[in-house]
Design a protein around this motif. Sequence first.
Motif, mmCIF file in Angstrom:
data_model
loop_
_atom_site.group_PDB
_atom_site.id
_atom_site.type_symbol
_atom_site.label_atom_id
_atom_site.label_comp_id
_atom_site.label_asym_id
_atom_site.label_seq_id
_atom_site.Cartn_x
_atom_site.Cartn_y
_atom_site.Cartn_z
ATOM 1 N N ALA A 17 0.828 -1.209 0.000
ATOM 2 C CA ALA A 17 0.000 0.000 0.000
ATOM 3 C C ALA A 17 0.860 1.256 0.000
ATOM 4 N N TRP A 18 1.935 1.235 0.787
ATOM 5 C CA TRP A 18 2.838 2.391 0.830
ATOM 6 C C TRP A 18 3.459 2.645 -0.549
ATOM 7 N N LEU A 19 3.859 1.589 -1.214
ATOM 8 C CA LEU A 19 4.474 1.747 -2.535
ATOM 9 C C LEU A 19 3.478 2.324 -3.542
ATOM 10 N N SER A 20 2.250 1.834 -3.542
ATOM 11 C CA SER A 20 1.270 2.324 -4.514
ATOM 12 C C SER A 20 0.828 3.746 -4.176
ATOM 13 N N ALA A 21 0.691 4.069 -2.877
ATOM 14 C CA ALA A 21 0.334 5.438 -2.495
ATOM 15 C C ALA A 21 1.452 6.405 -2.856
ATOM 16 N N THR A 22 2.694 5.988 -2.656
ATOM 17 C CA THR A 22 3.834 6.829 -3.027
ATOM 18 C C THR A 22 3.846 7.088 -4.524
ATOM 19 N N GLU A 23 3.608 6.057 -5.310
ATOM 20 C CA GLU A 23 3.569 6.218 -6.764
ATOM 21 C C GLU A 23 2.460 7.177 -7.178
ATOM 22 N N ALA A 24 1.274 7.023 -6.576
ATOM 23 C CA ALA A 24 0.154 7.898 -6.911
ATOM 24 C C ALA A 24 0.484 9.352 -6.593
ATOM 25 N N ARG A 25 1.049 9.589 -5.422
ATOM 26 C CA ARG A 25 1.386 10.958 -5.026
ATOM 27 C C ARG A 25 2.463 11.549 -5.937
ATOM 28 N N GLN A 26 3.440 10.756 -6.311
ATOM 29 C CA GLN A 26 4.498 11.253 -7.199
ATOM 30 C C GLN A 26 3.915 11.658 -8.545
ATOM 31 N N ARG A 27 2.964 10.893 -9.038
ATOM 32 C CA ARG A 27 2.356 11.218 -10.326
ATOM 33 C C ARG A 27 1.545 12.504 -10.242
ATOM 34 N N VAL A 28 0.810 12.673 -9.147
ATOM 35 C CA VAL A 28 0.046 13.910 -8.958
ATOM 36 C C VAL A 28 1.000 15.099 -8.833
ATOM 37 N N LEU A 60 -10.391 25.804 -9.309
ATOM 38 C CA LEU A 60 -11.697 25.357 -8.827
ATOM 39 C C LEU A 60 -12.624 25.023 -9.989
ATOM 40 N N GLU A 61 -12.112 25.197 -11.198
ATOM 41 C CA GLU A 61 -12.848 24.877 -12.417
ATOM 42 C C GLU A 61 -12.233 23.637 -13.063
ATOM 43 N N PRO A 62 -13.012 22.910 -13.857
ATOM 44 C CA PRO A 62 -12.454 21.723 -14.534
ATOM 45 C C PRO A 62 -11.305 22.085 -15.454
ATOM 46 N N LEU A 63 -10.336 21.198 -15.561
ATOM 47 C CA LEU A 63 -9.243 21.325 -16.515
ATOM 48 C C LEU A 63 -9.342 20.167 -17.502
ATOM 49 N N ARG A 64 -9.132 20.477 -18.752
ATOM 50 C CA ARG A 64 -9.238 19.433 -19.769
ATOM 51 C C ARG A 64 -8.028 18.507 -19.734
ATOM 52 N N PRO A 65 -8.259 17.205 -19.795
ATOM 53 C CA PRO A 65 -7.123 16.277 -19.874
ATOM 54 C C PRO A 65 -6.438 16.386 -21.234
ATOM 55 N N HIS A 66 -5.144 16.136 -21.239
ATOM 56 C CA HIS A 66 -4.399 16.113 -22.491
ATOM 57 C C HIS A 66 -4.496 14.748 -23.169
ATOM 58 N N GLY A 67 -4.922 13.745 -22.420
ATOM 59 C CA GLY A 67 -5.039 12.396 -22.968
ATOM 60 C C GLY A 67 -3.837 11.523 -22.724
ATOM 61 N N THR A 68 -2.809 12.080 -22.091
ATOM 62 C CA THR A 68 -1.581 11.310 -21.835
ATOM 63 C C THR A 68 -1.285 11.170 -20.345
ATOM 64 N N GLU A 69 -2.179 11.673 -19.495
ATOM 65 C CA GLU A 69 -1.930 11.652 -18.062
ATOM 66 C C GLU A 69 -2.036 10.226 -17.511
ATOM 67 N N PRO A 70 -1.187 9.883 -16.553
ATOM 68 C CA PRO A 70 -1.243 8.548 -15.951
ATOM 69 C C PRO A 70 -2.331 8.485 -14.881
ATOM 70 N N ALA A 71 -2.707 7.269 -14.514
ATOM 71 C CA ALA A 71 -3.565 7.103 -13.337
ATOM 72 C C ALA A 71 -2.728 7.459 -12.111
ATOM 73 N N PRO A 72 -3.332 8.105 -11.101
ATOM 74 C CA PRO A 72 -4.734 8.487 -10.959
ATOM 75 C C PRO A 72 -5.055 9.885 -11.478
ATOM 76 N N VAL A 73 -4.083 10.556 -12.111
ATOM 77 C CA VAL A 73 -4.308 11.920 -12.577
ATOM 78 C C VAL A 73 -5.425 11.962 -13.613
ATOM 79 N N ASP A 74 -5.431 10.988 -14.528
ATOM 80 C CA ASP A 74 -6.480 10.965 -15.550
ATOM 81 C C ASP A 74 -7.857 10.869 -14.914
ATOM 82 N N ALA A 75 -7.987 10.066 -13.846
ATOM 83 C CA ALA A 75 -9.278 9.919 -13.158
ATOM 84 C C ALA A 75 -9.703 11.233 -12.523
ATOM 85 N N MET A 76 -8.762 11.978 -11.966
ATOM 86 C CA MET A 76 -9.083 13.262 -11.342
ATOM 87 C C MET A 76 -9.574 14.267 -12.375
ATOM 88 N N LEU A 77 -8.904 14.316 -13.520
ATOM 89 C CA LEU A 77 -9.310 15.259 -14.565
ATOM 90 C C LEU A 77 -10.680 14.901 -15.136
#
Length: 247
Positions: free
Chosen positions: A46-57, A71-88
Amino acid sequence: MSIRDPYADRDSYRTKHAAKDLYYFRVTIGETDLHIGAKRNLSREAWLSATEARQRVQAVIEARPRFRSSLEPLRPHGTEPAPVDAMLRAGMLASVGPMAAVAGAIAEYVGRALLPLSREVIVENGGDIFLCGPRERHIAVYAGDSPLSGQLAVVVRPENGLGVCTSSGTVGHSLSLGRADAALVIAHDCALADAAATYLGNLASAADRLDEALDAVCAIPGVDGALVIFGDRLGVKGQVELKILGT
């Protein structure tokens, strides 16, 4: 004396929500504070996956500073990794900034990483919860000083994974533009549940606007159901099954 912030004493809160049939452990990295239930201790994984997620963000924030502050939506570029793509994607659907979905997105990212090692996983990240497993679960709804706080639970069956996320204008530290004691959303995408809960909380600015707020959030594709507590008033729409606690 009433306690306005149930997360001020997370040990007490987490003892109440922990399922008796799972092994629980805590993973903390910076602002990320996870309480995880699984069939065995998977704290290292869990620590490894949480660390990876935070590094990507963090990498996206450094490359695109508005990602943190908008505070407004930002358009995804289409190349963002998870979990950033999910947030966008969640922000676009719920009309909020991407960071409104960060807790739910990280919870699901970690939970999905653990599922190959445990057939049942619950990840709680500051009150935003990702669940996956074969058993029915009951999630208590905390709503600050409302007389309904702690009296109700949402019943879920998270066989394929589910997000149950809550925003509040009176409890905790998350930004909310409304005044609801609890604005809860259920969705099969935890990032979307988180973003939509923020949107619902923003809309729930008065007791006479609950139906309008619920209609708007339940119109978002992917949202299964929603609940709002505003003082002594309760509003529910969509696929929400409630249980009175103590019965």
